[in-house]
Write a protein that holds these residues in place. Structure first.
Motif, short mmCIF file in Angstrom:
data_model
loop_
_atom_site.label_atom_id
_atom_site.label_comp_id
_atom_site.label_asym_id
_atom_site.label_seq_id
_atom_site.Cartn_x
_atom_site.Cartn_y
_atom_site.Cartn_z
N LEU A 66 37.17 36.13 33.66
CA LEU A 66 36.56 37.21 32.86
C LEU A 66 35.06 37.32 33.12
N GLN A 67 34.40 36.17 33.18
CA GLN A 67 32.96 36.20 33.44
C GLN A 67 32.65 36.86 34.79
N TRP A 68 33.38 36.46 35.81
CA TRP A 68 33.14 37.03 37.14
C TRP A 68 33.38 38.53 37.16
N GLN A 69 34.44 38.99 36.50
CA GLN A 69 34.71 40.43 36.50
C GLN A 69 33.57 41.19 35.82
N LEU A 70 33.06 40.65 34.73
CA LEU A 70 31.92 41.30 34.06
C LEU A 70 30.69 41.33 34.96
N PHE A 79 30.76 41.30 38.26
CA PHE A 79 31.02 42.27 39.33
C PHE A 79 30.80 43.70 38.83
N PHE A 80 31.27 44.00 37.61
CA PHE A 80 31.03 45.33 37.05
C PHE A 80 29.54 45.56 36.84
N ARG A 81 28.86 44.57 36.29
CA ARG A 81 27.42 44.70 35.99
C ARG A 81 26.61 44.94 37.26
N SER A 82 26.97 44.28 38.34
CA SER A 82 26.24 44.43 39.60
C SER A 82 26.61 45.70 40.35
N GLY A 83 27.74 46.31 39.97
CA GLY A 83 28.20 47.51 40.66
C GLY A 83 29.10 47.20 41.84
N SER A 84 29.38 45.91 42.11
CA SER A 84 30.26 45.60 43.24
C SER A 84 31.71 45.93 42.90
N ARG A 85 32.06 45.92 41.61
CA ARG A 85 33.36 46.41 41.19
C ARG A 85 33.11 47.71 40.44
N LYS A 86 33.76 48.75 40.87
CA LYS A 86 33.50 50.09 40.35
C LYS A 86 34.49 50.49 39.26
N ASN A 87 33.94 51.02 38.17
CA ASN A 87 34.73 51.62 37.11
C ASN A 87 33.76 52.38 36.22
N GLU A 88 34.01 53.67 36.04
CA GLU A 88 33.05 54.51 35.32
C GLU A 88 32.88 54.13 33.86
N VAL A 89 33.84 53.45 33.27
CA VAL A 89 33.71 53.00 31.88
C VAL A 89 33.08 51.61 31.83
N MET A 90 33.56 50.71 32.66
CA MET A 90 33.13 49.31 32.59
C MET A 90 31.71 49.09 33.10
N GLN A 91 31.31 49.77 34.14
CA GLN A 91 29.97 49.52 34.69
C GLN A 91 28.87 49.74 33.66
N GLY A 113 35.43 42.02 44.92
CA GLY A 113 34.99 40.97 44.02
C GLY A 113 35.60 39.66 44.48
N GLY A 114 35.57 38.66 43.60
CA GLY A 114 36.10 37.35 43.93
C GLY A 114 37.56 37.43 44.33
N GLY A 115 37.90 36.71 45.37
CA GLY A 115 39.28 36.65 45.82
C GLY A 115 39.75 37.89 46.55
N VAL A 116 38.83 38.83 46.80
CA VAL A 116 39.26 40.10 47.39
C VAL A 116 39.87 39.91 48.77
N ALA A 117 39.35 38.98 49.55
CA ALA A 117 39.91 38.78 50.89
C ALA A 117 41.35 38.29 50.79
N ALA A 118 41.59 37.33 49.91
CA ALA A 118 42.95 36.82 49.75
C ALA A 118 43.86 37.91 49.19
N MET A 119 43.38 38.66 48.20
CA MET A 119 44.22 39.69 47.60
C MET A 119 44.47 40.85 48.56
N ALA A 120 43.47 41.23 49.32
CA ALA A 120 43.68 42.31 50.31
C ALA A 120 44.70 41.87 51.34
N ASP A 121 44.60 40.60 51.76
CA ASP A 121 45.53 40.05 52.74
C ASP A 121 46.97 40.06 52.19
N VAL A 122 47.11 39.76 50.91
CA VAL A 122 48.44 39.75 50.27
C VAL A 122 48.93 41.17 50.03
#
Length: 193
Positions: free
Chosen positions: A60-64, A66-78, A165-174
């Motif tokens: 949860l901390q990492w997702q927040l 990522f949203f705060r930095s803009g590396s994870r995009k969402n018009e509500v969360m950012q 965000g975190g784990g994106v390489a592994a998740m994209a690969d999957v």
């Protein structure tokens, strides 16, 4: 003398508990801003919006972050995450992690699809990161009991590189080689755990 020591200890506990209660109330106020989308007690009833209850604290901390930095995009969360300081991020992570996680939100109406999803999960080694019960760990998401349509959305976002965000390489690969049938089956299986 013993009575004096007990009184001193009680006074110290009151001093310590006071700020703790204030901090607890403060974080509940911050978390209340999450309720319209993520639901009461972190149980989402909003389409394509995840339940946060029982998600691992670090995840949860990492997702927040990522949203705060803009590396994870969402018009509500950012915009919401941009208002959070580091202490808020830590407190919100701990708060939602402490809530009872969702169980399967509906009875499994398609066991054959769940079986296919279990096979896809085993074939993609999902448990190696998300855990044998898919409850997540550390900075890896809890998948068990998550909203089915949200899981479909998340897999599509990873597959198309919309989500980073975190784990994106592994998740994209999957996710990249998954067929639509496998995405549907995986989401169904995980949502009904």
């Amino acid at each position: 003398m013993r009575l004096c020591s007990l009184a001193t200890a009680a006074a110290m506990l009151a001093v310590v508990a006071g700020p703790t209660r204030a901090a607890d109330e403060s974080i509940k106020e911050k978390a209340a801003q999450c309720t319209p989308c993520h639901g009461e007690a972190g149980m989402s009833e909003t389409e394509n919006t995840p339940s946060l209850a029982g998600q691992p604290d670090q995840y949860l901390q990492w997702q927040l972050v990522f949203f705060r930095s803009g590396s994870r995009k969402n018009e509500v969360m950012q915009p919401m995450a941009e208002q959070l300081n580091n202490e808020d991020v830590r407190n919100l992570g701990a708060y939602f992690a402490s809530l009872t996680p969702p169980k399967a939100y509906a009875p499994d109406d398609n066991p054959d699809l769940s079986r296919k999803g279990a096979e896809a999960a085993a074939g993609r080694r999902c448990a190696s990161c998300h855990g044998d019960t898919f409850a997540g760990t550390k900075a890896v998401a809890r998948l068990a009991g998550q909203r089915e349509e949200y899981l479909v959305k998340a897999l599509h976002d990873y597959k198309s590189s919309l989500r980073v965000g975190g784990g994106v390489a592994a998740m994209a690969d999957v996710a990249y080689p998954l067929s639509e049938e496998e995405i549907t089956a995986l989401a169904h299986y995980l949502a009904h755990l």
